[in-house]
Design a protein around this motif. Structure first.
Motif, PDB file in Angstrom:
ATOM      1  N   TYR A  15      -9.913  -6.922  10.540  1.00 27.54           N
ATOM      2  CA  TYR A  15      -8.945  -5.991   9.739  1.00 27.54           C
ATOM      3  C   TYR A  15      -7.583  -6.143   9.694  1.00 27.54           C
ATOM      4  O   TYR A  15      -7.054  -6.331  10.838  1.00 27.54           O
ATOM      5  CB  TYR A  15      -9.450  -4.344  10.107  1.00 27.54           C
ATOM      6  CG  TYR A  15      -8.931  -3.372   9.166  1.00 27.54           C
ATOM      7  CD1 TYR A  15      -9.445  -3.490   7.819  1.00 27.54           C
ATOM      8  CD2 TYR A  15      -8.096  -2.522   9.654  1.00 27.54           C
ATOM      9  CE1 TYR A  15      -8.996  -2.625   6.875  1.00 27.54           C
ATOM     10  CE2 TYR A  15      -7.695  -1.501   8.871  1.00 27.54           C
ATOM     11  CZ  TYR A  15      -7.951  -1.502   7.305  1.00 27.54           C
ATOM     12  OH  TYR A  15      -7.667  -0.643   6.503  1.00 27.54           O
ATOM     13  N   TRP A  29     -11.254   7.224   1.019  1.00 33.29           N
ATOM     14  CA  TRP A  29     -11.146   5.886   1.398  1.00 33.29           C
ATOM     15  C   TRP A  29     -12.163   5.426   2.207  1.00 33.29           C
ATOM     16  O   TRP A  29     -12.638   4.208   1.877  1.00 33.29           O
ATOM     17  CB  TRP A  29      -9.824   5.859   1.986  1.00 33.29           C
ATOM     18  CG  TRP A  29      -8.726   6.019   1.237  1.00 33.29           C
ATOM     19  CD1 TRP A  29      -7.583   6.810   1.275  1.00 33.29           C
ATOM     20  CD2 TRP A  29      -8.174   5.684  -0.011  1.00 33.29           C
ATOM     21  NE1 TRP A  29      -6.701   7.048   0.331  1.00 33.29           N
ATOM     22  CE2 TRP A  29      -7.113   6.065  -0.495  1.00 33.29           C
ATOM     23  CE3 TRP A  29      -8.842   4.371  -0.896  1.00 33.29           C
ATOM     24  CZ2 TRP A  29      -6.400   5.716  -1.715  1.00 33.29           C
ATOM     25  CZ3 TRP A  29      -8.214   4.049  -1.970  1.00 33.29           C
ATOM     26  CH2 TRP A  29      -7.010   4.707  -2.483  1.00 33.29           C
ATOM     27  N   ALA A  58     -11.081   1.317   6.849  1.00 31.60           N
ATOM     28  CA  ALA A  58     -10.002   2.108   6.142  1.00 31.60           C
ATOM     29  C   ALA A  58     -10.016   3.658   6.555  1.00 31.60           C
ATOM     30  O   ALA A  58      -8.764   4.267   6.630  1.00 31.60           O
ATOM     31  CB  ALA A  58     -10.432   1.957   4.551  1.00 31.60           C
ATOM     32  N   ARG A 108       0.710  -1.270  -0.180  1.00 27.91           N
ATOM     33  CA  ARG A 108      -0.044  -0.070  -0.022  1.00 27.91           C
ATOM     34  C   ARG A 108       0.595   1.135  -0.048  1.00 27.91           C
ATOM     35  O   ARG A 108       1.050   1.974   0.884  1.00 27.91           O
ATOM     36  CB  ARG A 108      -0.885   0.029   1.441  1.00 27.91           C
ATOM     37  CG  ARG A 108      -2.213   1.284   0.996  1.00 27.91           C
ATOM     38  CD  ARG A 108      -3.060   1.016   2.205  1.00 27.91           C
ATOM     39  NE  ARG A 108      -2.649   1.630   3.244  1.00 27.91           N
ATOM     40  CZ  ARG A 108      -2.989   1.459   4.531  1.00 27.91           C
ATOM     41  NH1 ARG A 108      -4.342   1.098   4.661  1.00 27.91           N
ATOM     42  NH2 ARG A 108      -2.768   1.738   5.724  1.00 27.91           N
ATOM     43  N   LYS A 162     -14.666   4.403  -0.334  1.00 23.19           N
ATOM     44  CA  LYS A 162     -14.263   3.393  -1.266  1.00 23.19           C
ATOM     45  C   LYS A 162     -14.192   2.033  -0.563  1.00 23.19           C
ATOM     46  O   LYS A 162     -14.686   0.999  -1.034  1.00 23.19           O
ATOM     47  CB  LYS A 162     -13.154   3.559  -2.046  1.00 23.19           C
ATOM     48  CG  LYS A 162     -13.245   4.905  -2.897  1.00 23.19           C
ATOM     49  CD  LYS A 162     -14.354   4.779  -4.129  1.00 23.19           C
ATOM     50  CE  LYS A 162     -13.792   3.609  -5.024  1.00 23.19           C
ATOM     51  NZ  LYS A 162     -14.863   3.737  -5.965  1.00 23.19           N
ATOM     52  N   LEU A 163     -13.563   1.862   0.598  1.00 25.64           N
ATOM     53  CA  LEU A 163     -13.301   0.820   1.395  1.00 25.64           C
ATOM     54  C   LEU A 163     -14.034   0.501   2.703  1.00 25.64           C
ATOM     55  O   LEU A 163     -13.717  -0.604   3.381  1.00 25.64           O
ATOM     56  CB  LEU A 163     -11.679   0.963   1.682  1.00 25.64           C
ATOM     57  CG  LEU A 163     -10.858   1.010   0.174  1.00 25.64           C
ATOM     58  CD1 LEU A 163      -9.236   1.122   0.639  1.00 25.64           C
ATOM     59  CD2 LEU A 163     -11.412  -0.167  -0.699  1.00 25.64           C
ATOM     60  N   TRP A 204      -1.869   5.970  -1.452  1.00 31.10           N
ATOM     61  CA  TRP A 204      -2.955   6.112  -0.238  1.00 31.10           C
ATOM     62  C   TRP A 204      -3.153   7.527   0.227  1.00 31.10           C
ATOM     63  O   TRP A 204      -4.141   8.044   0.777  1.00 31.10           O
ATOM     64  CB  TRP A 204      -2.242   5.335   0.824  1.00 31.10           C
ATOM     65  CG  TRP A 204      -3.176   5.322   1.936  1.00 31.10           C
ATOM     66  CD1 TRP A 204      -2.497   5.606   3.303  1.00 31.10           C
ATOM     67  CD2 TRP A 204      -4.169   4.523   2.285  1.00 31.10           C
ATOM     68  NE1 TRP A 204      -3.575   5.312   4.230  1.00 31.10           N
ATOM     69  CE2 TRP A 204      -4.492   4.614   3.785  1.00 31.10           C
ATOM     70  CE3 TRP A 204      -5.163   4.188   1.663  1.00 31.10           C
ATOM     71  CZ2 TRP A 204      -5.714   4.253   4.355  1.00 31.10           C
ATOM     72  CZ3 TRP A 204      -6.340   3.563   2.290  1.00 31.10           C
ATOM     73  CH2 TRP A 204      -6.547   3.703   3.609  1.00 31.10           C
TER      74      TRP A 204
END
Length: 819
Positions: free
Chosen positions: A608, A353, A361, A309, A356-357, A314
């Motif tokens: 996670y 993020w 996240a 990542r 999206k995640l 990021w």
């Protein structure tokens, strides 16, 4: 620098009264520069670039409007090294001028009436100090480093290469016209107007920025680049990279249109500029949000690097993109409010993020901001809104997230939309943001602003719990133990503004109490330095107690709890900050079997990857008999971050089994970061493997040289002087070998010091620079000064003599030892 007599006139900054607080200075605009004209437009023409002398010829046509009657002098910021050839008005008549350091005073032929227009043309030659406004880069025989030029204007550096008004509270439109050799691409702000070929193998490229923006955002890049074209709706989205990087660019930058779309949806404001370009250059510090034309460092990840990542995608790309709204479209009025630029740009990627995640996240992103914030705050505690504030990035992001949680998403984004539209293409202060929130939501946030924007620090809570079995009630004693930093602008200097930390932070929070009969959630308001919170009539004894459920407050927390409560929270709490806090608490109990079991479960089965990695890291503090098995399991995790933490923890607990696992991980893992961790873990677990590990590491290519750097750390930390020949051979590869040699010299290796000294005369200029850096920043001061003084006069290269003299001036200052 401006002459002392001229500076107050030019800057127009109110001199701080000793009694004024930081909040008074910021809200009263004490740091906003006065100006008696409105800079409307500039046409900036540059040509005859010379890399040897770091110079060029320029011509700037300026259009401005008088803001006072009888304007008889125009004060422009212009670097002292700019050699003015001629200044003329719009009719061609020569105008008189004066120079005062970095200031150029132009006298119109006759005073300009209020709101009348003046147009003047300044022709000049610019023999620059490299890196001041423009940076000239030569290849010097290095790979992946084509000859190029790039600008950097923030905070106020653009006036070093063209005369202008160099402060963010005035905006203009502009044209940039650059004549360069044909192989070079020119990238600048706005739309491409023309690219005209000229006789002799050069071409003139014209860009025009039609919408007004602050002058520090004027950008120029001259480099051999290729363009990869993309789009967001009808807006061109372009990626300019070296030819050698063209295969990597789409994978890296291809997320940009979706990020633009995400930010447009969140703010309710479509992308406001005619294009968005991202251009990569050498030796850049990270990224710069020049309006519609971001400049970025040329560290494009290869395919394997995405296992780790990379920070570039990021954080860096979404951060600089966010500035196109926050910083470029609406700009801080003065540098004391710079958090309005940087805090929002640091906040927005976490929001993207999250969309999206998911929430994990988002937590992951802001947890990293929290760690950065604490490190900076520990060095010096300053408010968000303060001149020279040191914590505008992470604290800005965290305070904005806290504000979003406090208001709720709908009200928060409505307030931001009003802020952006109300101050569109203009400038703003912290109080402008507060007023927009008030007008959009009806909520007066004066107290929040006082504590979190104009005040310093954060609450430090000490909590104690007591459960009464007879009444089935839980009593929490809550103390705010933060201390007032009592610091001024001078680090306690009474002549500067006082930076106050609130004795009491007034915030609502939730307390969640787990019981066998279900959870009980109590919402409380923090109102006192010490207060007791009661949670009565519980269904049964607590199985966990979560103080600040959902982690809505930026804080530090001391709360001693039974291991069983912590283990339950680790298993059940969705918030990653709360989980990390629990993991840190459990890690303090290496003799507690229940703590070990809880961490082992988390390291191998948490939902996670960050929680699994943190738990694996914590297991390094436990005996190998209990920790080795879950760590071996974690080595098979699908997430590289977990495997990296696991192999590092195995290195810490040591033993033959740990060494075998580290060696196998080094040989088979696809991740650069994991292999780098395996290398250091192997040496930690088995010191006899050091020489082999160093050889392997130095010979293995990786993104950003993370594996080689692991080998360098092994050499430096173990004092491995046997690696000196390899280090000397690698001096031309990157800057790290010089610093490792300096570290070995600091440990007493005369031979390492001698090697460094020899390469002050290296024929490669970049090696000379890196060696001088090592003398300046890694060697102990006394050792560095003695050796540099001994050789300074005998050095054969003029640049090295100059740089050594400069290094000695810095090293001989009394504060150098402390730094």
């Amino acid at each position: 620098m401006r002459l002392p007599l001229v500076c107050p006139i030019l800057c127009g900054l109110a001199l701080p009264a000793h009694a004024q607080s930081n909040a008074e200075l910021v809200t009263n605009d004490a740091y906003t520069r006065s100006h008696d004209y409105d800079l409307v437009h500039q046409r900036i023409e540059v040509r005859n670039f010379d890399w040897d002398s770091t110079s060029f010829d320029g011509r700037v046509t300026t259009t401005l409007v008088a803001l006072r009657p009888g304007l008889d002098s125009v004060i422009l910021d212009a670097g002292a090294r700019l050699v003015i050839a001629r200044i003329a008005d719009g009719r061609g008549a020569t105008l008189r001028s004066e120079r005062h350091g970095d200031t150029l005073v132009v006298y119109p032929a006759r005073p300009i009436a209020f709101h009348d227009t003046l147009r003047c043309v300044i022709e000049y030659h610019a023999p620059l100090e490299n890196g001041h406004g423009l940076t000239f880069i030569r290849s010097e025989g290095q790979a992946h480093r084509p000859q190029q030029i790039w600008s950097q204007g923030e905070d106020h550096n653009n006036h070093f290469w063209f005369p202008t008004y160099d402060f963010p509270n005035d905006k203009m439109s502009w044209e940039l016209v650059a004549t360069v050799p044909q192989p070079y691409t020119v990238v600048s702000n706005g739309r491409l107007v023309a690219d005209r070929k000229l006789p002799g193998g050069s071409h003139t490229v014209t860009w025009r920025q039609d919408l007004p923006s602050s002058t520090y955002l004027v950008s120029l890049i001259v480099a051999p680049l290729v363009k990869l074209a993309d789009r967001w709706r009808s807006i061109p989205v372009d990626y300019y990279v070296y030819q050698a990087d063209s295969d990597r660019a789409r994978r890296l930058f291809g997320v940009t249109p979706d990020m633009i779309d995400g930010y447009a949806r969140l703010t309710g404001l479509p992308y406001p500029w005619v294009k968005y370009a991202q251009t990569t250059v050498a030796d850049f510090f990270g990224g710069m949000e020049n309006v519609s034309a971001t400049t970025l460092v040329d560290w494009l990840p290869d395919e394997r690097a995405y296992l780790d990542r990379p920070w570039y995608q990021w954080i860096l790309i979404p951060h600089e993109l966010a500035h196109q709204w926050f910083g470029d479209y609406v700009t801080t009025e003065n540098w004391a409010n710079m958090w309005l630029n940087e805090g929002f740009a640091e906040f927005m990627p976490g929001q993207y993020w999250s969309t999206k995640l998911g929430r994990h996240a988002e937590d992951d992103y802001y947890l990293d901001e929290y760690r950065q914030y604490l490190q900076i705050d520990a060095r010096r505690r300053m408010p968000l809104a303060a001149l020279g504030s040191n914590n505008i990035y992470p604290k800005g992001a965290l305070v904005l997230r806290m504000l979003r949680d406090h208001l709720g998403p709908e009200r928060f984004w409505a307030g931001l939309h009003l802020y952006l539209t109300r101050h569109a293409l203009g400038s703003a202060t912290s109080d402008d943001l507060r007023q927009a929130m008030l007008d959009a939501t009806g909520e007066n946030l004066d107290g929040f602003w006082s504590e979190w924007v104009y005040g310093a620090g954060h609450p430090a809570f000490t909590v104690a719990a007591a459960y009464d079995t007879a009444t089935r009630s839980l009593a929490l004693s809550v103390k705010q133990t933060q201390r007032d930093s009592a610091g001024g602008a001078g680090g306690g200097d009474s002549t500067g503004p006082r930076y106050e930390t609130a004795a009491v932070f007034h915030m609502p929070l939730r307390i969640r109490v787990g019981t066998p009969g279900g959870d009980v959630v109590r919402r409380v308001q923090l109102t006192a330095r010490e207060q007791t919170v009661s949670v009565p009539a519980l269904p049964g004894p607590p199985t966990m107690v979560v103080f600040d459920d959902g982690n809505t407050i930026l804080k530090e927390l001391t709360f001693d709890q039974p291991t069983s409560w912590l283990a339950t929270q680790l298993e059940r709490d969705a918030d990653l900050w709360n989980r990390e806090w629990v993991i840190e608490e459990l890690a303090k109990r290496p003799a507690d079997a229940a703590a070990l079991a809880a961490l082992a479960r988390a390291a191998t089965s948490a939902d996670y990857f960050l929680t699994r990695a943190q738990a694996a890291e914590a297991l390094s503090r436990f005996p190998a008999a209990g920790a080795a098995a879950p760590l071996a399991t974690a080595l098979r995790d699908t997430a590289a971050a977990v495997r990296r933490a696991a192999v590092a923890a195995l290195g810490a607990i040591g033993g033959a089994r740990a060494a075998d696992l580290a060696r196998a991980t080094w040989r088979t893992d696809p991740s650069y970061e994991v292999r780098a961790a395996a290398l250091t873990a192997l040496v930690a677990a088995d010191s006899s493997a050091r020489d082999s590990a160093v050889v392997w590491g130095l010979a293995t290519a990786s993104y950003q040289n993370v594996i080689q750097q692991a080998a360098y750390r092994v050499i430096a930390q173990t004092g491995d002087t046997a690696a000196l020949p390899q280090l000397e051979t690698l001096l031309g590869a990157d800057r790290f070998p010089a610093h490792v040699l300096a570290a070995l010299a600091a440990r007493g290796s005369a031979r390492a010091l001698a090697v460094l000294g020899v390469h002050l005369d290296d024929d490669r200029p970049y090696v000379r620079r890196w060696v001088i850096e090592a003398f300046r920043y890694t060697l102990p001061r006394r050792l560095a000064v003695a050796r540099l003084q001994a050789v300074a006069a005998r050095l054969k290269h003029a640049d090295a003599r100059h740089d050594v003299e400069e290094a000695l001036r810095e090293l001989e200052k009394p504060e150098s030892e402390k730094e």
